[in-house]
Design an enzyme around this catalytic site. Structure first.
Site: not given
Ligand SMILES: Cc1cc2nc3c(=O)[nH]c(=O)nc-3n(C[C@H](O)[C@H](O)[C@H](O)COP(=O)(O)OP(=O)(O)OC[C@H]3O[C@@H](n4cnc5c(N)ncnc54)[C@H](O)[C@@H]3O)c2cc1C
Length: 499
Positions: A13-14, A78, A98
């Site tokens: 993910g990000t 932004k 801001p």
């Molecule tokens: C409603 C909402 C609004 C948001 N708005 C903002 C915002 O405006 N600004 C901001 O900075 N953040 C925001 N966030 C937070 C942001 O979306 C996350 O912090 C960011 O996307 C990072 O997510 P992540 O990479 O931790 O997890 P995820 O995007 O969930 O990625 C998880 C990864 O793990 C992998 N994975 C999981 N299990 C396995 C497995 N068993 N085997 C192999 N791979 C696996 C998946 O394939 C995926 O690639 C928001 C979150 C929510 C819920």
């Protein structure tokens, strides 16, 4: 020469791709090699679309100019956040928070003095966006890019499509030598001392490593599920645990700010991208069912009858008790999450990754500074939480139990309680923030914006001497309007990225 340490990032993910890029940029290749493994079947959360100004530093570190990544990710600039309907009883329909820029040095003193005077009961001008340059830019739909002759730096963040940003960062990281493996992780194998040895994949292969970064999202497969680190919920402080999301079409004039509008059991974001608005209603399922939330959300967007289907999400709000344990660091949703009111999630990913790399290198890639890092990460999460909690604590809405319960909720930290007491006791807020040594999280001016934005002031005194309004006396409006003449429209800034 010894073989480089193998850092294995689980999750694409990000958070995973930001981490991969930062490790590739900040660690010498002869000391560290990076592999990222992600499941082709488990999707990313895909909703993080707003940032703080810290993300600008991220792209500077990985040496990617705005012209390269922004058009690819439908990104916009932004300059801050506009809050609507959080404090109707104070008579304030909306206010802006801001991002604080260099020119604000000339006006923030007047803002703070006016806030203090208003706290004493005298009628002064205290709208943050009238004093701070980014507020003026947002009101006029101007972009933050400055001409070469303008000698001050404007702080800004971005809005972006998170799926496109993930793809972009994936390609960039691979160009920097990061190995990308698309496999599901079925199990995590540990050494006898319980540190992580390898990831067992769904094709029976194993990926071993020296250090592991858990970016598996809310699952937290490595840190929480394997190493057993506990999750400390913020539920008593922050009630929201759900979100419903739907994009809508973009306006001709693209705003340079996020909007956060309070609804009956939470708030709705509106994030302008180049091709659409991202919208989402963040709410508490204890006060509102998903169906009712969707209906209210659709009504708010003015698309009650649209056939487009909404996405519903659950959120786990809180942080892990240890962000770095043994040979594993969690980043992103796996380390914790605070609802996105100030768009701080990726900000936390970035500063934690940067701090980890710095401490790890200081300790010659050992766990020498693990305790210091964990203290840093915990403090960051707690203080971000406090600033968000303050939005709920200070609300003056009367339309639902949700808002009343939030206002009456006493589950707040002593740090936040001291800040609120200091404000209402008319003491020096800047000194209090200094005393607590928390200015690196939210600076005094941001706290002034928050309190003023809510109209958190005593009633006006019956006798008004009619003097002491620095907004008028110091000609603040003339100054900020003059500064604003140097800026082009936000649309023009976006067009300039393609030149
Ligand atoms: C409603 C909402 C609004 C948001 N708005 C903002 C915002 O405006 N600004 C901001 O900075 N953040 C925001 N966030 C937070 C942001 O979306 C996350 O912090 C960011 O996307 C990072 O997510 P992540 O990479 O931790 O997890 P995820 O995007 O969930 O990625 C998880 C990864 O793990 C992998 N994975 C999981 N299990 C396995 C497995 N068993 N085997 C192999 N791979 C696996 C998946 O394939 C995926 O690639 C928001 C979150 C929510 C819920």
């Amino acid at each position: 020469m010894s073989t480089p340490l193998h850092v294995v990032i689980a999750g694409g993910g990000t958070a995973g791709w930001m981490a991969a890029n930062l490790f590739a940029a900040l660690c010498p290749k002869e000391r560290v090699r990076v592999t990222l493994v992600e499941s082709p079947d488990i999707g990313i959360i895909g909703v993080g679309e707003g940032s703080t100004p810290t993300l600008k530093r991220f792209f500077e570190i990985i040496k990617v100019p705005e012209q390269v990544w922004m058009p690819t990710c439908n990104a916009t600039y932004k300059v801050g956040i506009k809050f609507n309907d959080w404090s109707p009883k104070s008579g304030i329909h909306s206010y802006r928070h801001p991002f604080i820029s260099q020119t604000d040095i000339f006006t923030q003193r007047a803002f703070e003095v006016n806030c203090h005077t208003r706290r004493l009961g005298l009628d002064t001008h205290t709208r943050p966006e009238d004093f701070l340059i980014n507020g003026v830019l947002a009101k006029k739909n101007l972009g933050p890019l400055t001409p070469a002759h303008f000698p001050f730096t404007i702080q800004y963040g971005y809005h972006f499509d998170s799926a496109l940003l993930g793809q972009f960062l994936s390609e960039h990281a691979q160009k920097q030598g990061v190995t990308h493996i698309k496999k599901g992780i079925l199990a995590v194998k540990t050494h006898p001392d319980t540190s992580i040895a390898s990831l067992l994949c769904d094709d029976d292969t194993e990926i071993s490593g020296d250090f592991f970064i858990d970016c598996t999202g809310f699952r937290s497969l490595l840190l929480q599920q394997t190493l057993g680190v506990q999750f400390k919920s913020y539920k008593s402080n922050l009630f929201n645990d759900s979100a419903v999301v739907l994009p809508t079409s973009i306006s001709n004039t693209i705003p340079s700010e996020t909007e956060a509008t309070a609804l009956s059991a939470g708030w709705c974001w509106r994030i302008p991208l180049q091709n659409r608005f991202g919208n989402g209603y963040v709410y508490s399922a204890e006060y509102l069912s998903p169906d009712s939330a969707e209906e209210e959300f659709r009504r708010h967007l003015g698309i009650l009858d649209s056939d487009d289907s909404c996405r519903h999400l659950s959120m786990k709000v809180g942080q892990v008790e240890q962000h770095w344990k043994k040979n594993c660091l969690a980043l992103g949703l796996s380390q914790g999450f605070i609802e996105p009111l100030e768009a701080t999630a990726l900000h936390l990913v970035q500063i934690c990754a940067e701090m980890f790399i710095s401490k790890w290198q200081q300790g010659d890639y050992s766990s020498t500074h693990q305790q210091a890092f964990n203290a840093f990460a915990k403090e960051r999460f707690d203080r971000v939480r406090d600033y968000i909690v303050a939005h709920y604590k200070l609300n003056t809405r009367e339309d639902s139990e949700y808002w009343r319960d939030n206002r009456e909720n006493d589950a707040i930290s002593s740090s936040l309680a001291n800040i609120i007491n200091c404000w209402f006791q008319r003491k020096d807020l800047t000194q209090e923030i200094k005393r607590q040594d928390i200015g690196m999280h939210w600076d005094p001016i941001s706290w002034h914006c928050l309190f003023s934005g809510y109209g958190a002031y005593p009633p006006l005194a019956p006798d008004q001497p009619g003097k002491g309004d620095h907004f008028a006396e110091k000609n603040i409006d003339t100054f900020v309007q003059g500064c604003a003449l140097n800026f082009e429209s936000h649309n023009a800034n976006l067009a300039s990225l393609l030149e």
